[in-house]
Design a protein around this motif. Structure first.
Motif, PDB file in Angstrom:
ATOM      1  N   LYS A  59       0.735  -1.292   0.032  1.00 26.97           N
ATOM      2  CA  LYS A  59       0.024  -0.178   0.034  1.00 26.97           C
ATOM      3  C   LYS A  59       0.965   1.222  -0.063  1.00 26.97           C
ATOM      4  O   LYS A  59       1.938   1.329   0.647  1.00 26.97           O
ATOM      5  CB  LYS A  59      -1.066   0.014   1.161  1.00 26.97           C
ATOM      6  CG  LYS A  59      -2.133   0.840   1.241  1.00 26.97           C
ATOM      7  CD  LYS A  59      -3.013   0.813   2.395  1.00 26.97           C
ATOM      8  CE  LYS A  59      -4.227   1.626   2.302  1.00 26.97           C
ATOM      9  NZ  LYS A  59      -5.216   1.507   3.378  1.00 26.97           N
ATOM     10  N   TYR A  60       0.390   2.071  -0.634  1.00 25.57           N
ATOM     11  CA  TYR A  60       1.221   3.621  -1.128  1.00 25.57           C
ATOM     12  C   TYR A  60       2.695   3.368  -1.676  1.00 25.57           C
ATOM     13  O   TYR A  60       3.547   4.438  -1.634  1.00 25.57           O
ATOM     14  CB  TYR A  60       1.214   4.227   0.167  1.00 25.57           C
ATOM     15  CG  TYR A  60      -0.176   4.499   0.830  1.00 25.57           C
ATOM     16  CD1 TYR A  60      -0.986   5.221   0.478  1.00 25.57           C
ATOM     17  CD2 TYR A  60      -0.332   3.822   2.174  1.00 25.57           C
ATOM     18  CE1 TYR A  60      -2.487   5.377   0.937  1.00 25.57           C
ATOM     19  CE2 TYR A  60      -1.656   4.046   2.895  1.00 25.57           C
ATOM     20  CZ  TYR A  60      -2.428   4.716   2.238  1.00 25.57           C
ATOM     21  OH  TYR A  60      -3.730   5.004   2.829  1.00 25.57           O
ATOM     22  N   GLU A  61       2.975   2.317  -1.983  1.00 29.58           N
ATOM     23  CA  GLU A  61       4.250   1.895  -2.641  1.00 29.58           C
ATOM     24  C   GLU A  61       3.658   1.634  -4.281  1.00 29.58           C
ATOM     25  O   GLU A  61       2.541   1.297  -4.486  1.00 29.58           O
ATOM     26  CB  GLU A  61       4.945   1.130  -2.526  1.00 29.58           C
ATOM     27  CG  GLU A  61       5.650   1.560  -0.981  1.00 29.58           C
ATOM     28  CD  GLU A  61       6.538   0.483  -0.499  1.00 29.58           C
ATOM     29  OE1 GLU A  61       7.340  -0.340  -1.022  1.00 29.58           O
ATOM     30  OE2 GLU A  61       6.743   0.396   1.129  1.00 29.58           O
ATOM     31  N   GLY A  62       4.769   1.514  -5.167  1.00 28.63           N
ATOM     32  CA  GLY A  62       4.615   1.119  -6.559  1.00 28.63           C
ATOM     33  C   GLY A  62       4.334  -0.330  -6.686  1.00 28.63           C
ATOM     34  O   GLY A  62       4.141  -1.139  -5.532  1.00 28.63           O
ATOM     35  N   ILE A  63       3.741  -0.703  -7.888  1.00 27.50           N
ATOM     36  CA  ILE A  63       3.471  -2.111  -8.047  1.00 27.50           C
ATOM     37  C   ILE A  63       4.411  -2.599  -9.163  1.00 27.50           C
ATOM     38  O   ILE A  63       4.600  -2.007 -10.088  1.00 27.50           O
ATOM     39  CB  ILE A  63       2.143  -2.149  -8.703  1.00 27.50           C
ATOM     40  CG1 ILE A  63       1.009  -1.808  -7.736  1.00 27.50           C
ATOM     41  CG2 ILE A  63       1.544  -3.808  -9.212  1.00 27.50           C
ATOM     42  CD1 ILE A  63      -0.140  -0.943  -8.362  1.00 27.50           C
ATOM     43  N   THR A  64       5.092  -3.561  -8.705  1.00 29.83           N
ATOM     44  CA  THR A  64       5.843  -4.526  -9.709  1.00 29.83           C
ATOM     45  C   THR A  64       5.317  -5.866 -10.076  1.00 29.83           C
ATOM     46  O   THR A  64       4.849  -6.598  -9.386  1.00 29.83           O
ATOM     47  CB  THR A  64       7.220  -4.351  -9.367  1.00 29.83           C
ATOM     48  OG1 THR A  64       7.352  -5.136  -8.006  1.00 29.83           O
ATOM     49  CG2 THR A  64       7.843  -3.165  -9.132  1.00 29.83           C
ATOM     50  N   LEU A  65       5.940  -6.329 -11.381  1.00 27.13           N
ATOM     51  CA  LEU A  65       5.587  -7.551 -11.811  1.00 27.13           C
ATOM     52  C   LEU A  65       6.619  -8.702 -11.210  1.00 27.13           C
ATOM     53  O   LEU A  65       7.622  -8.249 -11.257  1.00 27.13           O
ATOM     54  CB  LEU A  65       5.322  -7.918 -13.160  1.00 27.13           C
ATOM     55  CG  LEU A  65       4.298  -6.976 -14.134  1.00 27.13           C
ATOM     56  CD1 LEU A  65       4.535  -6.877 -15.570  1.00 27.13           C
ATOM     57  CD2 LEU A  65       2.964  -7.848 -13.590  1.00 27.13           C
ATOM     58  N   THR A  66       6.141  -9.764 -10.690  1.00 33.75           N
ATOM     59  CA  THR A  66       7.094 -10.864 -10.489  1.00 33.75           C
ATOM     60  C   THR A  66       7.642 -11.312 -11.700  1.00 33.75           C
ATOM     61  O   THR A  66       7.055 -11.014 -12.949  1.00 33.75           O
ATOM     62  CB  THR A  66       6.380 -11.831  -9.419  1.00 33.75           C
ATOM     63  OG1 THR A  66       5.554 -12.633 -10.222  1.00 33.75           O
ATOM     64  CG2 THR A  66       6.001 -11.421  -8.306  1.00 33.75           C
ATOM     65  N   ALA A  67       8.444 -12.381 -11.610  1.00 34.60           N
ATOM     66  CA  ALA A  67       9.053 -13.025 -12.957  1.00 34.60           C
ATOM     67  C   ALA A  67       8.067 -13.719 -13.513  1.00 34.60           C
ATOM     68  O   ALA A  67       7.860 -13.342 -14.898  1.00 34.60           O
ATOM     69  CB  ALA A  67      10.169 -13.831 -12.525  1.00 34.60           C
ATOM     70  N   ARG A  68       7.160 -14.369 -12.717  1.00 34.93           N
ATOM     71  CA  ARG A  68       5.920 -15.108 -13.334  1.00 34.93           C
ATOM     72  C   ARG A  68       4.877 -13.952 -13.976  1.00 34.93           C
ATOM     73  O   ARG A  68       4.262 -14.289 -14.973  1.00 34.93           O
ATOM     74  CB  ARG A  68       5.454 -16.131 -12.471  1.00 34.93           C
ATOM     75  CG  ARG A  68       4.185 -16.670 -12.812  1.00 34.93           C
ATOM     76  CD  ARG A  68       4.736 -17.875 -14.132  1.00 34.93           C
ATOM     77  NE  ARG A  68       3.316 -18.537 -14.420  1.00 34.93           N
ATOM     78  CZ  ARG A  68       3.133 -18.930 -15.925  1.00 34.93           C
ATOM     79  NH1 ARG A  68       4.077 -18.116 -16.720  1.00 34.93           N
ATOM     80  NH2 ARG A  68       2.041 -19.378 -15.998  1.00 34.93           N
ATOM     81  N   GLY A  69       4.609 -12.908 -13.290  1.00 32.92           N
ATOM     82  CA  GLY A  69       3.625 -12.009 -13.608  1.00 32.92           C
ATOM     83  C   GLY A  69       4.173 -11.468 -15.216  1.00 32.92           C
ATOM     84  O   GLY A  69       3.231 -11.195 -15.874  1.00 32.92           O
ATOM     85  N   LYS A  70       5.378 -11.072 -15.056  1.00 36.79           N
ATOM     86  CA  LYS A  70       5.861 -10.414 -16.172  1.00 36.79           C
ATOM     87  C   LYS A  70       5.900 -11.549 -17.520  1.00 36.79           C
ATOM     88  O   LYS A  70       5.566 -11.095 -18.682  1.00 36.79           O
ATOM     89  CB  LYS A  70       7.561 -10.179 -16.015  1.00 36.79           C
ATOM     90  CG  LYS A  70       8.309  -9.415 -17.032  1.00 36.79           C
ATOM     91  CD  LYS A  70       9.541  -8.764 -16.985  1.00 36.79           C
ATOM     92  CE  LYS A  70      10.106  -7.943 -18.073  1.00 36.79           C
ATOM     93  NZ  LYS A  70      11.061  -7.429 -17.821  1.00 36.79           N
ATOM     94  N   GLU A  71       6.056 -12.754 -17.162  1.00 34.12           N
ATOM     95  CA  GLU A  71       5.961 -13.573 -18.380  1.00 34.12           C
ATOM     96  C   GLU A  71       4.586 -13.680 -18.824  1.00 34.12           C
ATOM     97  O   GLU A  71       4.544 -13.664 -19.969  1.00 34.12           O
ATOM     98  CB  GLU A  71       6.636 -15.194 -17.649  1.00 34.12           C
ATOM     99  CG  GLU A  71       6.564 -16.319 -18.569  1.00 34.12           C
ATOM    100  CD  GLU A  71       6.886 -17.517 -18.071  1.00 34.12           C
ATOM    101  OE1 GLU A  71       6.288 -18.469 -18.258  1.00 34.12           O
ATOM    102  OE2 GLU A  71       7.653 -17.552 -16.922  1.00 34.12           O
ATOM    103  N   ILE A  72       3.621 -13.878 -18.093  1.00 32.65           N
ATOM    104  CA  ILE A  72       2.194 -13.861 -18.428  1.00 32.65           C
ATOM    105  C   ILE A  72       1.760 -12.527 -19.394  1.00 32.65           C
ATOM    106  O   ILE A  72       1.283 -12.554 -20.341  1.00 32.65           O
ATOM    107  CB  ILE A  72       1.193 -13.909 -17.265  1.00 32.65           C
ATOM    108  CG1 ILE A  72       1.619 -15.327 -16.683  1.00 32.65           C
ATOM    109  CG2 ILE A  72      -0.201 -13.822 -17.617  1.00 32.65           C
ATOM    110  CD1 ILE A  72       0.900 -15.686 -15.434  1.00 32.65           C
ATOM    111  N   ALA A  73       2.299 -11.384 -18.541  1.00 28.64           N
ATOM    112  CA  ALA A  73       2.184 -10.126 -19.152  1.00 28.64           C
ATOM    113  C   ALA A  73       2.396 -10.025 -20.726  1.00 28.64           C
ATOM    114  O   ALA A  73       2.033  -9.528 -21.575  1.00 28.64           O
ATOM    115  CB  ALA A  73       2.452  -9.021 -18.465  1.00 28.64           C
TER     116      ALA A  73
END
Length: 148
Positions: A59-73
């Motif tokens: 909360k109140y910080e940025g959002i980043t993709l994990t390695a698996r999230g980036k792979e799906i994206a």
């Protein structure tokens, strides 16, 4: 381990990826604007994606993709780009191609996606063929106008 995600989750992951690529960081308000949802809706989905291990979120910080999230994206973005390019090749107006590519990115089987990708690659190398198709479409338009 393969994580199954919903179409809506894929949309969020793709949007997070695209915003991160463009701005270098992602906030809830960026996601809510991009998807046309309320910030509370974006928070709820980001929390779910965090629980699935697809994004890092505090909360109140940025959002980043994990390695698996980036792979799906990246896979979702690639599918969308393939469909958008295909639709542009067949002369669908850009705004319609963007909208329809979004629909197609979730609807077609992997075999169909592969063949469309191959077609797009082939067509992008076949300049004469594309010009002939464009000429054909213009001729049809002229004939349609004459028959009215």
């Amino acid at each position: 381990m393969k994580t199954l995600v919903s179409r809506r989750s894929e949309d969020y992951l793709r949007v997070i990826y695209e915003i991160a690529e463009a701005k270098g960081y992602v906030r809830i308000k960026d996601i809510s604007r991009a998807l046309g949802v309320k910030p509370s809706t974006a928070v709820e989905m980001v929390r779910k994606l965090h629980e699935l291990g697809l994004v890092d979120y505090k909360k109140y910080e940025g959002i980043t993709l994990t390695a698996r999230g980036k792979e799906i994206a990246e896979a979702v973005k690639k599918r969308r780009d393939i469909f958008e390019n295909f639709l542009k090749i067949i002369l669908v107006p850009e705004n319609v191609a963007k909208r329809d590519a979004h629909i197609l990115e979730h609807q077609l089987s992997p075999e169909t996606v592969l063949q469309i990708a191959r077609f797009v690659e082939f067509a992008s190398q076949a300049k004469e063929w594309i010009d002939e198709f464009r000429n054909y479409c213009e001729m049809i338009k002229r004939l349609d106008k004459k028959s009215r």
